[in-house]
Design a protein around this motif. Structure first.
Motif, mmCIF file in Angstrom:
data_model
loop_
_atom_site.group_PDB
_atom_site.id
_atom_site.type_symbol
_atom_site.label_atom_id
_atom_site.label_comp_id
_atom_site.label_asym_id
_atom_site.label_seq_id
_atom_site.Cartn_x
_atom_site.Cartn_y
_atom_site.Cartn_z
ATOM 1 N N MET A 54 -12.560 109.032 56.032
ATOM 2 C CA MET A 54 -11.561 109.989 56.481
ATOM 3 C C MET A 54 -10.348 109.967 55.545
ATOM 4 O O MET A 54 -9.908 108.894 55.108
ATOM 5 C CB MET A 54 -11.092 109.649 57.898
ATOM 6 N N LEU A 55 -9.784 111.149 55.294
ATOM 7 C CA LEU A 55 -8.580 111.226 54.481
ATOM 8 C C LEU A 55 -7.445 110.440 55.118
ATOM 9 O O LEU A 55 -6.712 109.712 54.443
ATOM 10 C CB LEU A 55 -8.170 112.688 54.286
ATOM 11 N N TYR A 56 -7.284 110.575 56.449
ATOM 12 C CA TYR A 56 -6.121 109.953 57.091
ATOM 13 C C TYR A 56 -6.190 108.436 57.096
ATOM 14 O O TYR A 56 -5.151 107.771 57.021
ATOM 15 C CB TYR A 56 -5.894 110.497 58.506
ATOM 16 N N ASP A 57 -7.366 107.845 57.180
ATOM 17 C CA ASP A 57 -7.463 106.390 57.089
ATOM 18 C C ASP A 57 -7.035 105.906 55.704
ATOM 19 O O ASP A 57 -6.249 104.965 55.562
ATOM 20 C CB ASP A 57 -8.893 105.925 57.358
ATOM 21 N N ASN A 58 -7.572 106.552 54.679
ATOM 22 C CA ASN A 58 -7.264 106.133 53.319
ATOM 23 C C ASN A 58 -5.811 106.415 52.953
ATOM 24 O O ASN A 58 -5.205 105.673 52.169
ATOM 25 C CB ASN A 58 -8.228 106.805 52.342
ATOM 26 N N ALA A 59 -5.232 107.462 53.543
ATOM 27 C CA ALA A 59 -3.820 107.750 53.314
ATOM 28 C C ALA A 59 -2.934 106.634 53.837
ATOM 29 O O ALA A 59 -1.895 106.319 53.238
ATOM 30 C CB ALA A 59 -3.447 109.071 53.982
ATOM 31 N N GLN A 60 -3.319 106.025 54.950
ATOM 32 C CA GLN A 60 -2.524 104.942 55.522
ATOM 33 C C GLN A 60 -2.818 103.600 54.864
ATOM 34 O O GLN A 60 -1.925 102.747 54.746
ATOM 35 C CB GLN A 60 -2.784 104.854 57.028
ATOM 36 N N LEU A 61 -4.044 103.390 54.429
ATOM 37 C CA LEU A 61 -4.409 102.121 53.804
ATOM 38 C C LEU A 61 -3.910 102.029 52.362
ATOM 39 O O LEU A 61 -3.595 100.939 51.876
ATOM 40 C CB LEU A 61 -5.926 101.941 53.843
ATOM 41 N N LEU A 62 -3.831 103.157 51.673
ATOM 42 C CA LEU A 62 -3.415 103.159 50.266
ATOM 43 C C LEU A 62 -2.080 102.458 50.056
ATOM 44 O O LEU A 62 -1.995 101.514 49.250
ATOM 45 C CB LEU A 62 -3.371 104.603 49.758
ATOM 46 N N PRO A 63 -0.994 102.851 50.741
ATOM 47 C CA PRO A 63 0.278 102.150 50.488
ATOM 48 C C PRO A 63 0.275 100.717 50.987
ATOM 49 O O PRO A 63 1.009 99.878 50.446
ATOM 50 C CB PRO A 63 1.306 103.002 51.243
ATOM 51 N N LEU A 64 -0.530 100.400 51.987
ATOM 52 C CA LEU A 64 -0.611 99.013 52.450
ATOM 53 C C LEU A 64 -1.184 98.114 51.354
ATOM 54 O O LEU A 64 -0.651 97.033 51.076
ATOM 55 C CB LEU A 64 -1.470 98.923 53.710
ATOM 56 N N PHE A 65 -2.255 98.554 50.712
ATOM 57 C CA PHE A 65 -2.837 97.757 49.628
ATOM 58 C C PHE A 65 -1.891 97.710 48.425
ATOM 59 O O PHE A 65 -1.742 96.664 47.780
ATOM 60 C CB PHE A 65 -4.194 98.327 49.214
ATOM 61 N N ALA A 66 -1.229 98.820 48.134
ATOM 62 C CA ALA A 66 -0.301 98.834 47.007
ATOM 63 C C ALA A 66 0.865 97.878 47.243
ATOM 64 O O ALA A 66 1.255 97.123 46.342
ATOM 65 C CB ALA A 66 0.210 100.258 46.781
ATOM 66 N N CYS A 67 1.421 97.911 48.447
ATOM 67 C CA CYS A 67 2.539 97.014 48.750
ATOM 68 C C CYS A 67 2.095 95.557 48.779
ATOM 69 O O CYS A 67 2.851 94.663 48.372
ATOM 70 C CB CYS A 67 3.175 97.405 50.079
ATOM 71 N N ALA A 68 0.877 95.295 49.257
ATOM 72 C CA ALA A 68 0.360 93.925 49.255
ATOM 73 C C ALA A 68 0.205 93.418 47.830
ATOM 74 O O ALA A 68 0.434 92.241 47.548
ATOM 75 C CB ALA A 68 -0.972 93.868 49.990
ATOM 76 N N SER A 69 -0.159 94.295 46.918
ATOM 77 C CA SER A 69 -0.270 93.901 45.511
ATOM 78 C C SER A 69 1.094 93.503 44.963
ATOM 79 O O SER A 69 1.232 92.470 44.289
ATOM 80 C CB SER A 69 -0.839 95.063 44.694
ATOM 81 N N ARG A 70 2.100 94.281 45.276
ATOM 82 C CA ARG A 70 3.444 93.978 44.772
ATOM 83 C C ARG A 70 3.994 92.710 45.399
ATOM 84 O O ARG A 70 4.703 91.935 44.751
ATOM 85 C CB ARG A 70 4.372 95.149 45.077
ATOM 86 N N ALA A 71 3.654 92.471 46.672
ATOM 87 C CA ALA A 71 4.163 91.293 47.368
ATOM 88 C C ALA A 71 3.514 90.005 46.882
ATOM 89 O O ALA A 71 4.026 88.914 47.133
ATOM 90 C CB ALA A 71 3.948 91.444 48.873
ATOM 91 N N ASN A 72 2.372 90.119 46.180
ATOM 92 C CA ASN A 72 1.639 88.929 45.753
ATOM 93 C C ASN A 72 1.660 88.746 44.243
ATOM 94 O O ASN A 72 0.697 88.240 43.665
ATOM 95 C CB ASN A 72 0.186 89.021 46.239
ATOM 96 N N THR A 73 2.752 89.156 43.615
ATOM 97 C CA THR A 73 2.814 89.006 42.159
ATOM 98 C C THR A 73 2.725 87.556 41.714
ATOM 99 O O THR A 73 2.341 87.265 40.579
ATOM 100 C CB THR A 73 4.119 89.629 41.615
ATOM 101 N N ASP A 74 3.082 86.637 42.629
ATOM 102 C CA ASP A 74 2.975 85.223 42.291
ATOM 103 C C ASP A 74 1.554 84.695 42.485
ATOM 104 O O ASP A 74 1.260 83.560 42.144
ATOM 105 C CB ASP A 74 3.947 84.401 43.138
#
Length: 594
Positions: free
Chosen positions: A177-197
């Motif tokens: 579904m478009l709406y699931d991926n729309a909500q998961l996309l920024p979650l994964f992106a933010c998790a990537s930024r939060a785990n730079t260490d």
């Protein structure tokens, strides 16, 4: 509810009197065939019409009474937030993430709430919550990691399916579904930024985000620039047939080195995990462990897997594809536009912005007519007047886009949408927003949706967006409307806190106002310097708007925030603004200390 949903209505007042979620063509599993249902419903209507009328009269009275006894809360506090955090933790699966048991849904609004609360400098109230602080963030990151390794994540083509039928995220309902991926996309992106260490974790989360974007570009983008709604679970009338594999077929496609890596990494060396006959690829063994087990270098292992993945993807592309739901829906597109804009900032990936720009331009051209928003762009748009979700999600998306680049069109559009929410959707007696506009056709019930479903609650998104826009412009009417919404919904938040996470996010922003920063600059060099000053101070609870010197006439208090040589930054928290900051270094120091 369910799908397909069959509802029989009386022909004059259009009230439902019989319904069912699925009727087969032939009798099976104890269910009558649809033809028999049609005959029996017709017979009941012809022979027992008075009973149907009596039942419908009671139904109409019940629907009319819904919400009449709801009280408006005088004092708002964060007790519902704490109740939600405690419920989320009590339901948390420490082995696989998400909620315990099956089926497993992503519950994105819950994860967003956990991250909002985790990212605050102070707890939401003096009473500690077991899910607050680093605990909430860790639960989200762990859940995302388990989803990324599971079969709900398309390991070959990117994107995530609707839900997992098992507790391990291994076998999905293969619909995307478009709406699931729309909500998961920024979650994964933010998790990537939060785990730079944590390099491997950050790269893994970023890879999932980029995979969603690749899937969106490849399969879900319409010629107009908008995004299609969904991909079916079935192909050739079999669920998952497009996605699953036979081990011997995989073996024929890959050379020895590629297969040695792929079979361990994707689990082809294990018993079949799909209905006992086929394999749905998962991350059964991390690549580092695969490298150790084969006695080869990690870089070599990565190269073998990349070639194997490319060959499997190419072979899969020759299969009969799942059906495409090619509707372009305003609310779902707005959700994805906002998700991409958030991702652009989280991953520092400006080239991705064009994808969101094209979709936004498409909505402006095809869903926005004569100052009215429609739910489905296109030639037949006038048949589908916009609902609360369309207005609220698009307003939120515009605020996300404005933080990537300033646009006179988009700030003006955001203001018109906010005014439309107040004028055409607000319940003027009780507060909150109706799902349909005041001039919409009359329905059997006019609801004010407070709970989240597949999409976050329209009332929650509207309240949060109005708070953000109100503070940006200094427009008190907007955050007054948001406050009325929170007061109207407070009893629902108390009764069902986990079902109201979008509203709880707005409540959190109301009780603990977000920081917003307005920067005026002249030219790319100044803009780059001011943006760099905010990188280390990045927070989910900071909104930053970069407005060029030549932006033209600005609305609200923005008109008073003028450019000075070298640039200026105004830092505000809620309605409290500090003296302007005159250098990027001062801004960076100030944000780091707050």
């Amino acid at each position: 509810g369910g799908w397909p949903l069959t509802v029989f209505l009386t022909p004059d007042d259009h009230l439902p009197f019989y319904a069912g979620t699925y009727f087969p063509k032939e009798p099976r599993y104890g269910m009558p065939p649809f033809t028999q249902v049609l005959r029996e419903v017709r017979r009941w209507w012809d022979e027992r019409r008075d009973e149907v009328r009596k039942q419908n009269s009671a139904l109409a009275e019940f629907l009319a009474d819904q919400g009449r006894g709801e009280s408006t809360q005088d004092t708002l506090d964060d007790a519902p937030i704490h109740a939600a955090l405690e419920q989320i933790e009590s339901a948390f699966d420490p082995e696989f993430g998400g909620h315990r048991g099956a089926p497993k849904f992503p519950h994105c609004s819950e994860m967003e709430l956990l991250l909002d609360v985790s990212d605050k400098a102070e707890p939401p109230s003096p009473q500690p919550s077991p899910a607050s602080g680093r605990g909430g963030k860790s639960m989200v990151e762990f859940t995302l990691a388990r989803m990324a390794a599971g079969g709900i994540h398309d390991q070959l083509g990117g994107g995530l399916a609707r839900y997992s039928v098992d507790e391990r995220w291994e076998i999905p309902h293969f619909e995307k579904m478009l709406y699931d991926n729309a909500q998961l996309l920024p979650l994964f992106a933010c998790a990537s930024r939060a785990n730079t260490d944590k390099h491997d974790a950050a790269r893994g989360h970023a890879d999932v985000a980029h995979g969603i974007i690749a899937w969106l570009l490849r399969e879900m983008t319409a010629p107009s620039g908008g995004f299609y709604a969904a991909l079916d679970a079935d192909s050739e009338h079999e669920e998952g047939k497009f996605y699953v594999w036979q081990r011997d077929k995989v073996r024929t496609l890959l050379d020895d080195d590629e297969f040695a890596v792929a079979e361990r990494h994707y689990g082809f060396d294990r018993p079949p995990n799909f209905e006992g006959t086929a394999w749905n690829p998962i991350v059964a063994m991390p690549l580092a462990d695969v490298a150790r087990s084969l006695g080869i270098a990690p870089d070599e292992t990565q190269a073998h897997l990349a070639r194997a993945r490319a060959k499997l993807f190419a072979a899969r592309a020759q299969r009969v594809r799942p059906g495409l739901d090619d509707k372009v829906l305003t609310s779902w597109n707005a959700l994805m536009i906002g998700g991409i804009a958030h991702t652009v900032r989280a991953l520092d990936a400006p080239p991705l912005l064009g994808l969101a720009e094209n979709a936004l331009d498409s909505l402006y051209a095809h869903a926005w007519r004569d100052g009215r928003l429609y739910a489905k762009p296109g030639a037949d748009a006038a048949r589908f007047p916009g609902y609360l979700d369309d207005h609220a999600l698009l307003l939120d998306a515009l605020l996300e886009m404005l933080q990537c680049r300033w646009s006179e069109r988009d700030i003006a559009w955001a203001i018109v949408l906010a005014e439309s929410l107040l004028e055409r959707f607000e319940d003027r007696e009780r507060g909150g927003f109706f799902f349909t506009a005041h001039d919409h056709e009359k329905l059997i019930q006019r609801s004010r949706p407070f709970t989240d479903e597949a999409l976050p609650s329209g009332n929650g998104v509207a309240a949060r967006a109005l708070l953000r826009l109100g503070h940006l412009l200094g427009e008190t009417r907007y955050f007054d409307a948001a406050e009325r919404t929170l007061r109207a919904a407070f009893s629902t938040m108390q009764q069902m806190p986990v079902a109201c996470c979008a509203l709880l996010r707005a409540l959190n922003d109301f009780l603990h106002p977000r920081t917003h920063v307005v920067m005026r600059f002249d030219g790319a060099v100044e803009e780059s310097a001011w943006r760099a000053a905010l990188v280390k101070a990045d927070s989910r609870r900071v909104d930053a708007y970069f407005i060029p010197r030549d932006a033209g006439k600005l609305p609200g208090i923005l008109a008073a925030q003028k450019y000075a040589t070298g640039g200026l930054a105004w830092v505000c928290r809620g309605t409290q603004c500090e003296a302007p900051t005159r250098t990027p270094a001062q801004l960076q120091s100030h944000m780091a200390s707050n």
